[in-house]
Motif scaffolding. Structure first.
Motif, PDB file in Angstrom:
ATOM      1  N   PHE A 152      12.059  -8.364  46.127  1.00  0.00           N
ATOM      2  CA  PHE A 152      12.045  -9.251  47.279  1.00  0.00           C
ATOM      3  C   PHE A 152      10.712  -9.986  47.301  1.00  0.00           C
ATOM      4  O   PHE A 152       9.655  -9.373  47.219  1.00  0.00           O
ATOM      5  N   TYR A 205      10.774 -14.656  58.016  1.00  0.00           N
ATOM      6  CA  TYR A 205      11.995 -14.296  57.309  1.00  0.00           C
ATOM      7  C   TYR A 205      12.913 -13.524  58.229  1.00  0.00           C
ATOM      8  O   TYR A 205      12.524 -12.495  58.785  1.00  0.00           O
ATOM      9  N   ILE A 215      16.059 -11.204  58.413  1.00  0.00           N
ATOM     10  CA  ILE A 215      16.831 -10.368  57.498  1.00  0.00           C
ATOM     11  C   ILE A 215      18.079  -9.885  58.216  1.00  0.00           C
ATOM     12  O   ILE A 215      18.006  -9.197  59.224  1.00  0.00           O
ATOM     13  N   GLU A 224      13.475 -18.765  56.870  1.00  0.00           N
ATOM     14  CA  GLU A 224      14.418 -18.435  55.811  1.00  0.00           C
ATOM     15  C   GLU A 224      15.278 -17.268  56.286  1.00  0.00           C
ATOM     16  O   GLU A 224      14.787 -16.373  56.979  1.00  0.00           O
ATOM     17  N   ILE A 271      17.757 -14.180  55.114  1.00  0.00           N
ATOM     18  CA  ILE A 271      18.106 -13.372  53.950  1.00  0.00           C
ATOM     19  C   ILE A 271      19.289 -12.496  54.318  1.00  0.00           C
ATOM     20  O   ILE A 271      19.223 -11.749  55.301  1.00  0.00           O
ATOM     21  N   LEU A 310      21.817  -9.491  53.389  1.00  0.00           N
ATOM     22  CA  LEU A 310      21.875  -8.301  52.535  1.00  0.00           C
ATOM     23  C   LEU A 310      23.294  -7.749  52.472  1.00  0.00           C
ATOM     24  O   LEU A 310      24.056  -7.860  53.431  1.00  0.00           O
ATOM     25  N   ILE A 331      20.233  -8.709  47.722  1.00  0.00           N
ATOM     26  CA  ILE A 331      20.210  -9.962  48.471  1.00  0.00           C
ATOM     27  C   ILE A 331      21.420 -10.784  48.064  1.00  0.00           C
ATOM     28  O   ILE A 331      21.585 -11.137  46.897  1.00  0.00           O
ATOM     29  N   LYS A 383      22.345 -13.728  49.662  1.00  0.00           N
ATOM     30  CA  LYS A 383      22.037 -15.155  49.716  1.00  0.00           C
ATOM     31  C   LYS A 383      20.778 -15.388  50.544  1.00  0.00           C
ATOM     32  O   LYS A 383      20.488 -14.651  51.484  1.00  0.00           O
ATOM     33  N   ARG A 384      20.011 -16.402  50.165  1.00  0.00           N
ATOM     34  CA  ARG A 384      18.860 -16.817  50.967  1.00  0.00           C
ATOM     35  C   ARG A 384      19.066 -18.258  51.397  1.00  0.00           C
ATOM     36  O   ARG A 384      19.355 -19.119  50.589  1.00  0.00           O
ATOM     37  N   THR A 434      17.388 -21.533  53.424  1.00  0.00           N
ATOM     38  CA  THR A 434      16.157 -22.073  53.998  1.00  0.00           C
ATOM     39  C   THR A 434      16.516 -22.958  55.185  1.00  0.00           C
ATOM     40  O   THR A 434      17.445 -23.761  55.103  1.00  0.00           O
TER      41      THR A 434
END
Ligand SMILES: Nc1ncnc2c1ncn2[C@@H]1O[C@H](COP(=O)(O)OP(=O)(O)O)[C@@H](O)[C@H]1O
Ligand SMILES: [Mg+2]
Lengths: 230, 252
Positions: A22, A30, A32, A185, A187, A189, A196, A198-199, A201
């Motif tokens: 990560f 971020y 999550i 962003e 993230i 899970l 991960i 997909k991320r 932005t």
């Protein structure tokens, strides 16, 4: 900048993280997101050095970490103010007063945690997280016990605090709207052993225009989340 | 209503003491004053005693020994119990010592203390009190340390609490109730132990004086001394209770 480097973490026979990496950039937020039990808290605990990885490294590079736990974790025998003062290396009475005002807790500064509601305790815990000098702030579902209006206000305040401090924030949540409102962003899970999926932005202009303008991203994410938790 | 009950409670207490004195008086009449001196006679003995400097000296000496033995037990037992509670290997290392002090009968310590320290200045008595009290301090502090709230201890770790803050704001408030419970048991044992130890191992102090009274068959004196020991025990238990109330109010 890598923070978790090929990390494996197992509890008894439960594999939570397997070869998980990560990376983050300094000064960003971020969000999550992930299904319950996928290992979000475990990731934060590893970064806070409350757990040791079985394999791989946590690479903090001298950055100091602060933590807003999933539970408030206040000292029951100290007042709100004392709970906050304890994490300050120097006297910070002015800053504490400002934060108390911001969090609408000014009248409660001399109260003990047992005199506060769940949401108030959570806010004290958020303040404590910001007061402790840090580079990275970990927040584990910090808005749980808060009503919607206060939550929206807090998200704005946290965002402006973050902008003046320039800290990096890792913000764990299971609420999509929260994630979108606060994160630079997002993230997503998968269930454990987690990876991960997909991320996304989110750029500043999108965020400024508010949730209504993030419908398409939201739909994409909902799809992925639904898929991921199956 | 509440007022009435409280006054009633006090009345029952007085009635109880009154009945006790009556029974004492009656048994003194039945078995004879040589075996059971009457309350009046006992008070006369006490009245004579308090004019004697030796009486006060013996009490002071016993108190000194008791307090010293007790404090040495607290002084060593507290950090030891804390360390044992924090680390399993330390607990394992001192476990035999703990079991030994817990299970060896008092009479063994009496004889050993007497053999090791002799009948001199009371070192034997101090040692005996120390070794009787210390396991209770250790066990309680160890238990309190094991019961530390792990979530709070993690919080202390994340925020890099300096040792001083950790001791003052994390350890003491959490371990105090266990520690004071250990002290309470220990103080009771101290005053029971001090006379017993002195009887065998000392030439001064309450226990030694009781030994002399025994040889001379001065039963009234034995009763007076016992009363003094009861007062010492009761007084210190009240003192500890006060301490407990003051600090639990602060930390709850
Ligand atoms: N101390 C522990 N001992 C055993 N299993 C644990 C422990 N902590 C977490 N787990 C397991 O690891 C998985 C991930 O937990 P966690 O990181 O708390 O998930 P999340 O925060 O995403 O809900 C869960 O299945 C949980 O049951
Ligand atoms: Mg969690």
């Amino acid at each position: 900048m890598l923070i978790l480097n090929h990390v494996t973490k197992e509890y008894d026979d439960v594999m939570v993280l397997k070869d998980f990496s990560f990376s983050i950039e300094k000064g960003k937020i971020y969000s999550i997101l992930g299904p319950s039990g996928c290992g979000k808290t475990t990731i934060l605990r590893l970064i806070a050095e409350l757990e040791k990885p079985d394999k791989g490294q946590i690479e903090l590079r001298g950055q100091k970490v602060s933590y807003v736990f999933q539970e408030p974790r206040l000292l029951p025998w100290e007042t709100v103010r004392k709970n906050l003062e304890l994490v300050c290396p120097k006297k910070e009475s002015k800053k504490i007063e400002q934060l108390l005002e911001l969090m609408e807790l000014k009248e409660y500064s001399d109260a003990y945690p047992k005199e506060l509601s769940g949401g108030m305790k959570q806010r004290v815990s958020i303040m404590r997280g910001f007061l402790y000098p840090h580079d990275i702030l970990l927040m584990d579902e910090p808005f749980q016990a808060l009503d919607l209006k206060l939550k929206a206000k807090l998200i704005r305040e946290i965002y402006s605090l973050h902008q003046s401090m320039g800290n990096t924030i890792l913000f764990v949540t299971h609420d999509l709207d929260e994630a979108l409102l606060l994160g630079d962003e997002i993230i997503i899970l998968s269930p454990k052993p987690t990876s991960i999926v997909k991320r996304f932005t989110i750029d500043a202009s999108q965020k400024e225009r508010g949730l209504e303008n993030m419908q398409s991203i939201k739909e994409d994410m909902t799809k992925i989340l639904n898929h991921a938790s199956i | 209503m509440k007022d009435f009950i409280i006054r009633n409670k006090r009345a029952y207490l007085l009635i109880s003491i009154f009945i006790f004195i009556i029974i004492w008086q009656i048994s003194s009449v039945i078995v004879g004053p040589l075996i059971m001196p009457s309350p009046i006679e006992t008070i006369k003995t006490l009245a004579y005693f308090i004019t004697q400097p030796d009486f006060w000296k013996d009490i002071a000496i016993s108190m000194g020994r008791g307090v010293l033995g007790f404090f040495l037990a607290v002084l060593i037992g507290t950090p030891l119990g804390f360390w044992m509670g924090l680390r399993e290997e330390i607990e394992a290392f001192f476990y035999p010592f703990l079991v030994l002090t817990q299970t060896t009968p008092t009479v063994s310590w009496l004889i050993l203390g007497w053999l090791w320290f002799g009948t001199g200045d009371g070192a034997a008595a101090i040692f005996i009190i120390w070794i009787i009290v210390i396991p209770f301090i250790i066990v309680n502090v160890m238990e309190g340390t094991k019961q530390l709230d792990q979530q709070l201890m993690e919080m202390a770790k994340v925020f890099r609490m300096p040792l001083k803050k950790k001791i003052l704001h994390f350890y003491i408030p959490q371990i105090f109730p266990y520690w004071i419970a250990g002290c309470s048991i220990g103080s009771g044992l101290t005053w029971k132990g001090v006379a017993m130890a002195e009887l065998l191992t000392a030439r001064t102090g309450i226990g030694a004086a009781m030994g002399v009274a025994r040889i001379n068959l001065e039963i009234a004196q034995v009763i007076v001394w016992s009363g003094i020991l009861v007062l010492l025990g009761y007084g210190s238990s009240i003192l500890i209770k006060r301490l407990e109330v003051v600090f639990t109010k602060k930390w709850r």
